[in-house]
Design a protein around this motif. Structure first.
Motif, PDB file in Angstrom:
ATOM      1  N   GLY A   1     -29.241 -73.948 -20.166  1.00  0.00           N
ATOM      2  CA  GLY A   1     -29.376 -74.992 -21.176  1.00  0.00           C
ATOM      3  C   GLY A   1     -28.048 -75.351 -21.810  1.00  0.00           C
ATOM      4  O   GLY A   1     -27.002 -75.216 -21.175  1.00  0.00           O
ATOM      5  N   PRO A   2     -28.101 -75.770 -23.052  1.00  0.00           N
ATOM      6  CA  PRO A   2     -26.866 -76.188 -23.725  1.00  0.00           C
ATOM      7  C   PRO A   2     -25.948 -74.990 -24.009  1.00  0.00           C
ATOM      8  O   PRO A   2     -26.394 -73.830 -23.943  1.00  0.00           O
ATOM      9  CB  PRO A   2     -27.375 -76.793 -25.039  1.00  0.00           C
ATOM     10  CG  PRO A   2     -28.706 -76.186 -25.265  1.00  0.00           C
ATOM     11  CD  PRO A   2     -29.275 -75.904 -23.907  1.00  0.00           C
ATOM     12  N   PRO A   3     -24.683 -75.257 -24.326  1.00  0.00           N
ATOM     13  CA  PRO A   3     -23.764 -74.162 -24.662  1.00  0.00           C
ATOM     14  C   PRO A   3     -24.294 -73.364 -25.851  1.00  0.00           C
ATOM     15  O   PRO A   3     -25.025 -73.881 -26.685  1.00  0.00           O
ATOM     16  CB  PRO A   3     -22.464 -74.880 -25.035  1.00  0.00           C
ATOM     17  CG  PRO A   3     -22.583 -76.245 -24.484  1.00  0.00           C
ATOM     18  CD  PRO A   3     -24.040 -76.562 -24.419  1.00  0.00           C
ATOM     19  N   ARG A   4     -23.892 -72.108 -25.893  1.00  0.00           N
ATOM     20  CA  ARG A   4     -24.329 -71.213 -26.975  1.00  0.00           C
ATOM     21  C   ARG A   4     -23.127 -70.738 -27.763  1.00  0.00           C
ATOM     22  O   ARG A   4     -22.051 -70.522 -27.211  1.00  0.00           O
ATOM     23  CB  ARG A   4     -25.052 -70.000 -26.394  1.00  0.00           C
ATOM     24  CG  ARG A   4     -26.335 -70.351 -25.726  1.00  0.00           C
ATOM     25  CD  ARG A   4     -26.966 -69.129 -25.119  1.00  0.00           C
ATOM     26  NE  ARG A   4     -28.277 -69.472 -24.573  1.00  0.00           N
ATOM     27  CZ  ARG A   4     -28.899 -68.757 -23.674  1.00  0.00           C
ATOM     28  NH1 ARG A   4     -28.352 -67.657 -23.208  1.00  0.00           N
ATOM     29  NH2 ARG A   4     -30.088 -69.131 -23.231  1.00  0.00           N
ATOM     30  N   LYS A   5     -23.358 -70.532 -29.047  1.00  0.00           N
ATOM     31  CA  LYS A   5     -22.314 -70.033 -29.941  1.00  0.00           C
ATOM     32  C   LYS A   5     -22.415 -68.505 -29.973  1.00  0.00           C
ATOM     33  O   LYS A   5     -23.369 -67.943 -30.489  1.00  0.00           O
ATOM     34  CB  LYS A   5     -22.512 -70.596 -31.347  1.00  0.00           C
ATOM     35  CG  LYS A   5     -21.365 -70.311 -32.280  1.00  0.00           C
ATOM     36  CD  LYS A   5     -21.645 -70.812 -33.694  1.00  0.00           C
ATOM     37  CE  LYS A   5     -21.797 -72.317 -33.716  1.00  0.00           C
ATOM     38  NZ  LYS A   5     -21.942 -72.838 -35.075  1.00  0.00           N
ATOM     39  N   TYR A   6     -21.426 -67.843 -29.383  1.00  0.00           N
ATOM     40  CA  TYR A   6     -21.396 -66.385 -29.343  1.00  0.00           C
ATOM     41  C   TYR A   6     -20.568 -65.869 -30.512  1.00  0.00           C
ATOM     42  O   TYR A   6     -19.483 -66.364 -30.792  1.00  0.00           O
ATOM     43  CB  TYR A   6     -20.791 -65.891 -28.029  1.00  0.00           C
ATOM     44  CG  TYR A   6     -21.775 -65.911 -26.897  1.00  0.00           C
ATOM     45  CD1 TYR A   6     -22.393 -64.742 -26.483  1.00  0.00           C
ATOM     46  CD2 TYR A   6     -22.109 -67.099 -26.249  1.00  0.00           C
ATOM     47  CE1 TYR A   6     -23.312 -64.743 -25.442  1.00  0.00           C
ATOM     48  CE2 TYR A   6     -23.024 -67.116 -25.212  1.00  0.00           C
ATOM     49  CZ  TYR A   6     -23.617 -65.936 -24.820  1.00  0.00           C
ATOM     50  OH  TYR A   6     -24.533 -65.949 -23.788  1.00  0.00           O
ATOM     51  N   LEU A   7     -21.087 -64.854 -31.167  1.00  0.00           N
ATOM     52  CA  LEU A   7     -20.453 -64.285 -32.348  1.00  0.00           C
ATOM     53  C   LEU A   7     -19.852 -62.929 -32.037  1.00  0.00           C
ATOM     54  O   LEU A   7     -20.397 -62.168 -31.239  1.00  0.00           O
ATOM     55  CB  LEU A   7     -21.487 -64.131 -33.469  1.00  0.00           C
ATOM     56  CG  LEU A   7     -22.192 -65.428 -33.846  1.00  0.00           C
ATOM     57  CD1 LEU A   7     -23.446 -65.140 -34.642  1.00  0.00           C
ATOM     58  CD2 LEU A   7     -21.265 -66.314 -34.626  1.00  0.00           C
ATOM     59  N   SER A   8     -18.741 -62.633 -32.688  1.00  0.00           N
ATOM     60  CA  SER A   8     -18.124 -61.310 -32.583  1.00  0.00           C
ATOM     61  C   SER A   8     -17.603 -60.929 -33.960  1.00  0.00           C
ATOM     62  O   SER A   8     -17.363 -61.778 -34.817  1.00  0.00           O
ATOM     63  CB  SER A   8     -16.996 -61.311 -31.554  1.00  0.00           C
ATOM     64  OG  SER A   8     -16.008 -62.253 -31.911  1.00  0.00           O
ATOM     65  N   LEU A   9     -17.421 -59.660 -34.170  1.00  0.00           N
ATOM     66  CA  LEU A   9     -16.988 -59.129 -35.451  1.00  0.00           C
ATOM     67  C   LEU A   9     -15.501 -59.388 -35.647  1.00  0.00           C
ATOM     68  O   LEU A   9     -14.697 -59.153 -34.744  1.00  0.00           O
ATOM     69  CB  LEU A   9     -17.280 -57.625 -35.477  1.00  0.00           C
ATOM     70  CG  LEU A   9     -17.379 -56.938 -36.804  1.00  0.00           C
ATOM     71  CD1 LEU A   9     -18.464 -57.561 -37.673  1.00  0.00           C
ATOM     72  CD2 LEU A   9     -17.673 -55.460 -36.607  1.00  0.00           C
ATOM     73  N   SER A  10     -15.122 -59.866 -36.816  1.00  0.00           N
ATOM     74  CA  SER A  10     -13.711 -60.053 -37.158  1.00  0.00           C
ATOM     75  C   SER A  10     -13.170 -58.764 -37.770  1.00  0.00           C
ATOM     76  O   SER A  10     -13.932 -57.822 -38.040  1.00  0.00           O
ATOM     77  CB  SER A  10     -13.561 -61.194 -38.164  1.00  0.00           C
ATOM     78  OG  SER A  10     -14.112 -60.813 -39.413  1.00  0.00           O
ATOM     79  N   ALA A  11     -11.875 -58.712 -38.026  1.00  0.00           N
ATOM     80  CA  ALA A  11     -11.286 -57.540 -38.679  1.00  0.00           C
ATOM     81  C   ALA A  11     -11.911 -57.341 -40.058  1.00  0.00           C
ATOM     82  O   ALA A  11     -12.210 -56.213 -40.466  1.00  0.00           O
ATOM     83  CB  ALA A  11      -9.773 -57.703 -38.781  1.00  0.00           C
ATOM     84  N   GLU A  12     -12.124 -58.453 -40.780  1.00  0.00           N
ATOM     85  CA  GLU A  12     -12.747 -58.363 -42.098  1.00  0.00           C
ATOM     86  C   GLU A  12     -14.185 -57.860 -41.993  1.00  0.00           C
ATOM     87  O   GLU A  12     -14.652 -57.080 -42.812  1.00  0.00           O
ATOM     88  CB  GLU A  12     -12.735 -59.722 -42.803  1.00  0.00           C
ATOM     89  CG  GLU A  12     -11.354 -60.239 -43.122  1.00  0.00           C
ATOM     90  CD  GLU A  12     -10.720 -61.019 -41.966  1.00  0.00           C
ATOM     91  OE1 GLU A  12     -11.379 -61.213 -40.909  1.00  0.00           O
ATOM     92  OE2 GLU A  12      -9.567 -61.422 -42.108  1.00  0.00           O
TER      93      GLU A  12
END
Length: 88
Positions: free
Chosen positions: A70-81
């Protein structure tokens, strides 16, 4: 008792979501799936606003990835903060 459990779940949602993206990028649907599989009930109406707030606060980063289904997906990852916040 149910009201207490509901309040506890709401309070735990942020650290649980941060932990869900600590070691692996995930999109919102995957996060919800992992939480439900672990017995932590979550709905999109609760999860999506939280993910938006975590992005605004700089606790998670996002990247768009193409999806084969399907459409593109927004993948999340942890930042330093976010890593610091999770550690606390």
């Amino acid at each position: 008792m149910e009201a207490k459990l509901s309040a506890l779940r709401r309070g735990m949602l942020e650290p649980v979501v941060l932990a869900a993206v600590e070691h692996e990028q995930r999109y919102a649907g995957e996060i919800a799936e992992k939480l439900r599989a672990a017995g932590f009930p979550v709905q999109g109406g609760t999860l999506h606003p939280l993910l938006s707030r975590l992005r605004r606060e700089g606790l998670v980063h996002h990247e768009w990835h193409e999806s084969p289904t399907g459409p593109p997906r927004k993948y999340l990852s942890l930042s330093a903060e976010g890593r610091t916040q999770l550690g606390q």
